[in-house]
Scaffold this active site. Structure first.
Site, mmCIF file in Angstrom:
data_model
loop_
_atom_site.group_PDB
_atom_site.id
_atom_site.type_symbol
_atom_site.label_atom_id
_atom_site.label_comp_id
_atom_site.label_asym_id
_atom_site.label_seq_id
_atom_site.Cartn_x
_atom_site.Cartn_y
_atom_site.Cartn_z
ATOM 1 N N ASP A 1 5.146 2.048 10.638
ATOM 2 C CA ASP A 1 4.451 3.328 10.583
ATOM 3 C C ASP A 1 5.412 4.360 11.169
ATOM 4 O OD1 ASP A 1 2.982 5.601 11.372
ATOM 5 O OD2 ASP A 1 1.140 4.457 11.476
ATOM 6 N N LYS B 1 -7.529 1.136 17.220
ATOM 7 C CA LYS B 1 -6.821 1.489 18.464
ATOM 8 C C LYS B 1 -7.538 1.000 19.731
ATOM 9 C CE LYS B 1 -4.294 5.212 16.262
ATOM 10 N NZ LYS B 1 -4.964 5.458 14.984
ATOM 11 N N ASP C 1 2.241 7.391 5.165
ATOM 12 C CA ASP C 1 3.269 7.478 6.214
ATOM 13 C C ASP C 1 3.768 6.091 6.628
ATOM 14 O OD1 ASP C 1 0.901 6.693 7.461
ATOM 15 O OD2 ASP C 1 1.416 7.694 9.342
HETATM 16 N N1 GDD Z 1 -6.055 13.420 2.804
HETATM 17 C C1 GDD Z 1 -6.184 13.074 4.087
HETATM 18 N N2 GDD Z 1 -7.191 13.613 4.824
HETATM 19 N N3 GDD Z 1 -5.283 12.216 4.617
HETATM 20 C C2 GDD Z 1 -5.436 11.884 5.912
HETATM 21 C C3 GDD Z 1 -6.444 12.390 6.727
HETATM 22 C C4 GDD Z 1 -7.374 13.314 6.135
HETATM 23 O O1 GDD Z 1 -8.298 13.832 6.769
HETATM 24 N N4 GDD Z 1 -6.308 11.877 7.971
HETATM 25 C C5 GDD Z 1 -5.238 11.072 7.921
HETATM 26 N N5 GDD Z 1 -4.695 11.068 6.682
HETATM 27 C C6 GDD Z 1 -3.554 10.307 6.196
HETATM 28 C C7 GDD Z 1 -2.289 10.538 7.003
HETATM 29 O O2 GDD Z 1 -1.480 11.535 6.391
HETATM 30 C C8 GDD Z 1 -1.608 9.179 6.954
HETATM 31 O O3 GDD Z 1 -0.800 9.045 5.793
HETATM 32 C C9 GDD Z 1 -2.773 8.221 6.844
HETATM 33 O O4 GDD Z 1 -3.890 8.960 6.366
HETATM 34 C C10 GDD Z 1 -3.129 7.530 8.182
HETATM 35 O O5 GDD Z 1 -3.345 8.499 9.154
HETATM 36 P P1 GDD Z 1 -2.567 8.480 10.551
HETATM 37 O O6 GDD Z 1 -2.982 9.679 11.311
HETATM 38 O O7 GDD Z 1 -1.109 8.252 10.330
HETATM 39 O O8 GDD Z 1 -3.241 7.226 11.235
HETATM 40 P P2 GDD Z 1 -2.600 6.184 12.267
HETATM 41 O O9 GDD Z 1 -1.187 5.913 11.958
HETATM 42 O O10 GDD Z 1 -2.917 6.645 13.636
HETATM 43 O O11 GDD Z 1 -3.485 4.851 11.976
HETATM 44 C C11 GDD Z 1 -3.691 4.399 10.645
HETATM 45 O O12 GDD Z 1 -2.580 3.666 10.191
HETATM 46 C C12 GDD Z 1 -2.309 2.415 10.904
HETATM 47 C C13 GDD Z 1 -1.160 1.752 10.216
HETATM 48 O O13 GDD Z 1 -0.005 2.435 10.496
HETATM 49 C C14 GDD Z 1 -4.955 3.520 10.627
HETATM 50 O O14 GDD Z 1 -5.246 3.257 9.259
HETATM 51 C C15 GDD Z 1 -4.749 2.223 11.398
HETATM 52 O O15 GDD Z 1 -5.894 1.381 11.258
HETATM 53 C C16 GDD Z 1 -3.518 1.490 10.861
HETATM 54 O O16 GDD Z 1 -3.280 0.301 11.617
HETATM 55 MG MG MG Z 2 0.245 6.671 10.701
#
Ligand code: GDD
Ligand code: MG
Length: 347
Positions: A217, A157, A106
Site C-alpha cells: 500500500d 485497523k 493505491d
Molecule cells: N471514490 C472514492 N471515494 N474512493 C475512496 C474513498 C471515497 O470516499 N475513500 C477512499 N477511497 C479510495 C482511496 O483513494 C484508496 O485508493 C482506497 O479507496 C482505499 O482507501 P485508503 O484511504 O487508502 O484506505 P487504507 O489504505 O487506510 O485502508 C484500505 O486499504 C488497505 C489495504 O492497503 C482498507 O481497504 C483496508 O482494509 C486495507 O487493508
Molecule cells: Mg491505502
C-alpha cells in the site's frame, strides 16, 4: 467483467506530494501508478474500467479520457461529496456488470486476477477478498477465517494486540452485484467498517484467499520510498520504458549526461533529463522526465518527479520531490518531502 478502481481518497499521509493530485496518480517508476494498474489489468484481459473519483478528478479524466489511448474503455463515477469506499461502489451501480472487480487504486501489486476469480466461482460467495500477510496488521483490515476460507470476522485497523490474525485485506475484491443491495444510496459508507461486517453478520458468504506476488500500500511516505527501492532491487517488475544501459542503470531517451558523471546503481533516470558534470547519482535515485541537475550534485535515496531543477553542488539524500520543484545551489537536504506549491524551497 468490469474493474472498478477506487481512486477518490484524499491521500493525506502522502502530503505534500498529493496536495493537488489524487494518490493513485502519484508516479511509480516515473509513470502514474493508475496507468501501470490499467495496463496490467488490460494484459490480464480486463477491457472495461470504471473509475470512482472525487478529489482532483479532472487530473484523472484529463490523463485517461475514455481510455482509448490505452486500448480500454474507461467510464467515471464522480462523487459530489466523499461517499466512502462502499458509497463509492454504490454510486457506480449503473455502470457495473453483474460480477465485477473492486480495487483500491493505491495498492502496488502484481495480482493475478484468474486465481482470485476461480476461487470466487468455486466458493460461490457474494464477495471474495484478496488477502495478504503483513508483519503489523494494525494499519489494515484484518480477517479471521474458518478452514474453508469463509471470513468470520473483519476488523478494520485493530489495535496491535487485538488483531485476530496477520492476514489482511489486500484491497482487491471480486463482487456479485447483490452486494449493492446492502449499501444505502447517497450516504457515506465504509466497506471495511460497515458493509463487510454486516455481510458477515448476515452470513451471506464473504470469503478470502491469499494473493501471490508483490504487494504494498503506497499510502505513507515510508512505504512510497520502500516500493521504489523494491522496484530498483527487482523485487517486483513494472514495464519501465527506460532502457537498462548497464546493470541497474536505466536511462530514458534524449537524456544528456555531462562528463565525469558517476551513476551508482540502482538508478532510474527518465527522458530528456540533463545532468551536469561530475555529479554522483545513486544509489537509489529515481529522476523524472525533463529534470535538470546541475554539476557536482550528489543525489542518493531520492525520488524526483518530472520537471525538477536542482542547481550545482546540491546534496540530496532520502528526499522526495513533487513535480517541478526548484532547488538552489549548495542546498543540503536530508529526508525532505516537498512539492512546488506546498512546502517547496527555492534558492
Ligand atoms: N471514490 C472514492 N471515494 N474512493 C475512496 C474513498 C471515497 O470516499 N475513500 C477512499 N477511497 C479510495 C482511496 O483513494 C484508496 O485508493 C482506497 O479507496 C482505499 O482507501 P485508503 O484511504 O487508502 O484506505 P487504507 O489504505 O487506510 O485502508 C484500505 O486499504 C488497505 C489495504 O492497503 C482498507 O481497504 C483496508 O482494509 C486495507 O487493508
Ligand atoms: Mg491505502
Amino acid at each position: 467483467m468490469k474493474a472498478l478502481l477506487l481512486a477518490g481518497g484524499l491521500g493525506t499521509r502522502l502530503r505534500p506530494l498529493t496536495e493537488n493530485l489524487p494518490k493513485p496518480m502519484a508516479l511509480v517508476g516515473n509513470r502514474p501508478w493508475l496507468e501501470h494498474l490499467i495496463v496490467n489489468f488490460k494484459n490480464q484481459g480486463i477491457q472495461d474500467f470504471v473509475l470512482a473519483v472525487k478529489h482532483y478528478s479532472n487530473e484523472i479524466r484529463n490523463h485517461f479520457g475514455d481510455g482509448r489511448s490505452w486500448g480500454v474503455n474507461i467510464e467515471y463515477a464522480v462523487e459530489e461529496t466523499l461517499l466512502g469506499t462502499a458509497g463509492a461502489i454504490k454510486n457506480a451501480e449503473n455502470l457495473l456488470s453483474d460480477r465485477f472487480l473492486v480495487v483500491n487504486a493505491d495498492i502496488i501489486h502484481e495480482v493475478s486476477i484468474m486465481p482470485l476469480l476461480d476461487y470466487h466461482i468455486q466458493h460461490k460467495g457474494i464477495v471474495t477478498i484478496g488477502l495478504t500477510e503483513v508483519e503489523d496488521p494494525s494499519q489494515y483490515g484484518v480477517v479471521e477465517q474458518n478452514g474453508s476460507g469463509k471470513i468470520l470476522r473483519f476488523v478494520e485497523k485493530p489495535k496491535r494486540d487485538e488483531a485476530p490474525s496477520r492476514r489482511v485485506n489486500a484491497g482487491i475484491y471480486v463482487m456479485e452485484k447483490q452486494v449493492l443491495e446492502w449499501i444505502p444510496k447517497n450516504t457515506e459508507v465504509s466497506i471495511e467498517r460497515e458493509t463487510f461486517p454486516l455481510l458477515i453478520e448476515k452470513n451471506i458468504g464473504v470469503y478470502g484467499t491469499t494473493i501471490q506476488g508483490y504487494w504494498m500500500d503506497m499510502g505513507t511516505k515510508d512505504r512510497y520510498r520502500k516500493l521504489h527501492w523494491d522496484l530498483l532491487d527487482r523485487k517486483f517488475s513494472l514495464p519501465l520504458q527506460e532502457k537498462e544501459q548497464d546493470y541497474g542503470i536505466r536511462i530514458g531517451e534524449g537524456t544528456k549526461i555531462g562528463s565525469g558523471v558517476l551513476f551508482v546503481p540502482p538508478v532510474l533516470i527518465g527522458n530528456e533529463v540533463h545532468i551536469g558534470d561530475r555529479s554522483v547519482i545513486g544509489p537509489y535515485a529515481v529522476i523524472g522526465d525533463r529534470c535538470e541537475i546541475g554539476h557536482h550534485v550528489r543525489c542518493s535515496e531520492t525520488i524526483m518527479w518530472n520537471d525538477c531543477k536542482v542547481q550545482d553542488a546540491a546534496q540530496l539524500k532520502n528526499c522526495i520531490f513533487g513535480y517541478g520543484l526548484e532547488l538552489g545551489s549548495r542546498h543540503i537536504l536530508h529526508e525532505a518531502v516537498m512539492n512546488r506549491t506546498a512546502g517547496g524551497m527555492k534558492g
